[in-house]
Motif scaffolding. Sequence first.
Motif, PDB file in Angstrom:
ATOM      1  N   GLY A 145       0.893  36.880  -6.359  1.00 33.31           N
ATOM      2  CA  GLY A 145      -0.102  37.275  -7.200  1.00 33.31           C
ATOM      3  C   GLY A 145      -0.286  36.687  -8.681  1.00 33.31           C
ATOM      4  O   GLY A 145      -0.845  37.049  -9.492  1.00 33.31           O
ATOM      5  N   PHE A 146       0.220  35.427  -8.720  1.00 35.26           N
ATOM      6  CA  PHE A 146       0.045  34.519  -9.841  1.00 35.26           C
ATOM      7  C   PHE A 146      -1.382  33.827  -9.937  1.00 35.26           C
ATOM      8  O   PHE A 146      -1.827  33.802  -8.709  1.00 35.26           O
ATOM      9  N   ALA A 147      -1.817  33.451 -10.885  1.00 36.55           N
ATOM     10  CA  ALA A 147      -3.091  32.900 -11.204  1.00 36.55           C
ATOM     11  C   ALA A 147      -3.034  31.513 -10.636  1.00 36.55           C
ATOM     12  O   ALA A 147      -2.005  30.872 -11.111  1.00 36.55           O
ATOM     13  N   ALA A 148      -4.080  31.123 -10.207  1.00 37.78           N
ATOM     14  CA  ALA A 148      -3.988  29.282  -9.788  1.00 37.78           C
ATOM     15  C   ALA A 148      -3.358  28.576 -11.160  1.00 37.78           C
ATOM     16  O   ALA A 148      -2.799  27.687 -10.770  1.00 37.78           O
ATOM     17  N   GLY A 149      -3.869  28.819 -12.280  1.00 41.35           N
ATOM     18  CA  GLY A 149      -3.596  28.182 -13.130  1.00 41.35           C
ATOM     19  C   GLY A 149      -2.298  28.266 -13.729  1.00 41.35           C
ATOM     20  O   GLY A 149      -1.744  27.206 -14.656  1.00 41.35           O
ATOM     21  N   THR A 150      -1.452  29.166 -13.233  1.00 40.95           N
ATOM     22  CA  THR A 150      -0.212  29.084 -13.668  1.00 40.95           C
ATOM     23  C   THR A 150       0.910  28.331 -12.750  1.00 40.95           C
ATOM     24  O   THR A 150       2.114  27.942 -12.778  1.00 40.95           O
ATOM     25  N   VAL A 151       0.286  27.789 -11.457  1.00 40.38           N
ATOM     26  CA  VAL A 151       1.021  27.388 -10.624  1.00 40.38           C
ATOM     27  C   VAL A 151       1.684  25.885 -10.840  1.00 40.38           C
ATOM     28  O   VAL A 151       2.930  25.894 -10.736  1.00 40.38           O
ATOM     29  N   PRO A 152       0.998  25.117 -11.747  1.00 40.36           N
ATOM     30  CA  PRO A 152       1.637  23.727 -12.322  1.00 40.36           C
ATOM     31  C   PRO A 152       3.033  24.049 -13.035  1.00 40.36           C
ATOM     32  O   PRO A 152       3.865  23.211 -12.956  1.00 40.36           O
ATOM     33  N   TRP A 153       2.514  25.191 -13.959  1.00 45.11           N
ATOM     34  CA  TRP A 153       4.073  25.361 -14.763  1.00 45.11           C
ATOM     35  C   TRP A 153       5.124  26.109 -14.010  1.00 45.11           C
ATOM     36  O   TRP A 153       6.252  25.945 -14.410  1.00 45.11           O
ATOM     37  N   LEU A 154       4.821  26.767 -13.010  1.00 43.87           N
ATOM     38  CA  LEU A 154       5.831  27.258 -11.963  1.00 43.87           C
ATOM     39  C   LEU A 154       6.568  26.195 -11.404  1.00 43.87           C
ATOM     40  O   LEU A 154       7.774  26.225 -10.967  1.00 43.87           O
ATOM     41  N   LEU A 155       5.825  25.142 -10.748  1.00 45.73           N
ATOM     42  CA  LEU A 155       6.183  23.937 -10.299  1.00 45.73           C
ATOM     43  C   LEU A 155       7.193  23.247 -11.219  1.00 45.73           C
ATOM     44  O   LEU A 155       8.098  22.335 -10.649  1.00 45.73           O
ATOM     45  N   VAL A 156       6.952  23.053 -12.651  1.00 43.54           N
ATOM     46  CA  VAL A 156       7.654  22.350 -13.486  1.00 43.54           C
ATOM     47  C   VAL A 156       9.024  23.255 -13.285  1.00 43.54           C
ATOM     48  O   VAL A 156      10.284  22.712 -13.377  1.00 43.54           O
ATOM     49  N   LEU A 157       9.058  24.565 -13.287  1.00 38.17           N
ATOM     50  CA  LEU A 157      10.293  25.357 -13.302  1.00 38.17           C
ATOM     51  C   LEU A 157      11.040  25.032 -12.002  1.00 38.17           C
ATOM     52  O   LEU A 157      12.409  24.709 -12.136  1.00 38.17           O
ATOM     53  N   PHE A 158      10.321  24.803 -10.825  1.00 36.98           N
ATOM     54  CA  PHE A 158      10.917  24.268  -9.799  1.00 36.98           C
ATOM     55  C   PHE A 158      11.541  23.014  -9.963  1.00 36.98           C
ATOM     56  O   PHE A 158      12.774  22.615  -9.310  1.00 36.98           O
ATOM     57  N   GLY A 159      10.891  22.171 -10.562  1.00 34.95           N
ATOM     58  CA  GLY A 159      11.457  20.679 -10.985  1.00 34.95           C
ATOM     59  C   GLY A 159      12.623  20.596 -11.495  1.00 34.95           C
ATOM     60  O   GLY A 159      13.557  19.835 -11.406  1.00 34.95           O
ATOM     61  N   ALA A 160      12.613  21.616 -12.607  1.00 38.46           N
ATOM     62  CA  ALA A 160      13.935  21.937 -13.320  1.00 38.46           C
ATOM     63  C   ALA A 160      15.056  22.333 -12.607  1.00 38.46           C
ATOM     64  O   ALA A 160      16.226  21.639 -12.788  1.00 38.46           O
ATOM     65  N   GLY A 161      14.837  23.158 -11.552  1.00 36.05           N
ATOM     66  CA  GLY A 161      15.993  23.497 -10.805  1.00 36.05           C
ATOM     67  C   GLY A 161      16.233  21.961  -9.939  1.00 36.05           C
ATOM     68  O   GLY A 161      17.458  22.115  -9.629  1.00 36.05           O
TER      69      GLY A 161
END
Length: 416
Positions: A235-251
């Motif tokens: 249920g995340f907005a599409a606009g938040t996906v890039p920031w969530l992918l940065v979190l994935f990249g930090a992992g």
Amino acid sequence: MRKMPLGLLALAIGGFGIGLTEFVIMGLLPEVAADFQVTESVAGWLISGYALAVAVGAIGLTAAVTRLGRKQVLIGLMVLFIAGNLTSALAGTYEVMMAGRVLAALSHGAFFGIGSVVAASLVEPARRAGAIAMMFTGLTAANVLGVPFGTFLGQQLGWRATFWAITVIGVAALIGVATLVPAQASTGPSAGLRHELRAFTEPQVWFSLLMTILGFGGMFGAFTYIAYTLTAVSGFAAGTVPWLLVLFGAGLFVGNTLGGRGADRSIPRTLAVVLTGLTAVMAVFALTASSQVPTVIALFLMGAFGFATAPGLQMRIMKYAGQAPTLASGSNIAAFNVGNALGAWLGGVTITAGLGYASTLWAGAAMSFSALLVLAAATALTRRRPSTFDITRPDPAQPAEYAEPVPAGSGFRVES
């Protein structure tokens, strides 16, 4: 704290540029498709074609240069990388753009395969997995920092600007490899293709390739459809996906670093822990994907456990390849990409079957668990039958000028 060899920094810069080339196109596909007046599915072949060329280059190109000095080969690969991205930046047609992508991709697999062997040669045996992880840090940094910035640059100044920037990074990496990688550590050629092929008579090399395909492929398959999972399930907005992918990249960054340190202590133990953790994280993620807080935590951990496998998987195949690590190392880079394709295909199958976007996480968990079973079988085999290659001493069948003996008792040995 022991100083990092500057040659590793040069290899990491090369890895950063290569990782940026591979992944930044995903964020620029609409602009590229519009410029060349092709559909987005046709533009998508710029991604698929790249992946296939990586696999071809990782094995074919590495096999073709086995008798050449490794430093000279790395320099040549960076020249090929620069030429590919320069071609992409100047491309006037879709076909020329594809040719540029293929040129750049051919350098990808061979660079990481040969670069892994060179990175390991720059440090003492007890730090070799960490050195390989340092080279792969460039790849993780490309995901965390390079892709968002490259996408932004392409959207603001045109997609060609991004490929001009990657070309400049390639030039910097070329200069770094030429000046910072010590000649004495990496210019010695291998004994040739016939000797390199001997590594594939060792069953543990094949076990390693299968582990790479299943273990890394499981994570990548789930990641391929993660944007759909985050928006349609979490249920995340599409606009938040890039920031969530940065979190994935930090992992990815954290996992790569810790995975390298762990593999320097014990490769089989580290892989067992990491593959178990990856399987568990993706299974829990699938169960809790409808809740946003657990999703955020699981996304970071999936990246961390997923990329923590990379140094150990690369180090394992080099170890069991003994005195013929170059082609085996390149083959493992190809196996990473085969796993990526297999994981993405399997995830697509579950979606097509109507099982929902979270089903890709279950598919990924199943693949990673299969890799864990392969590791268990491989470990059991080493207890019953010693490895073909004793890499604590030079191979008597190998000419002395090609030998790269590992000091006995160094810790760089086949573990049961």
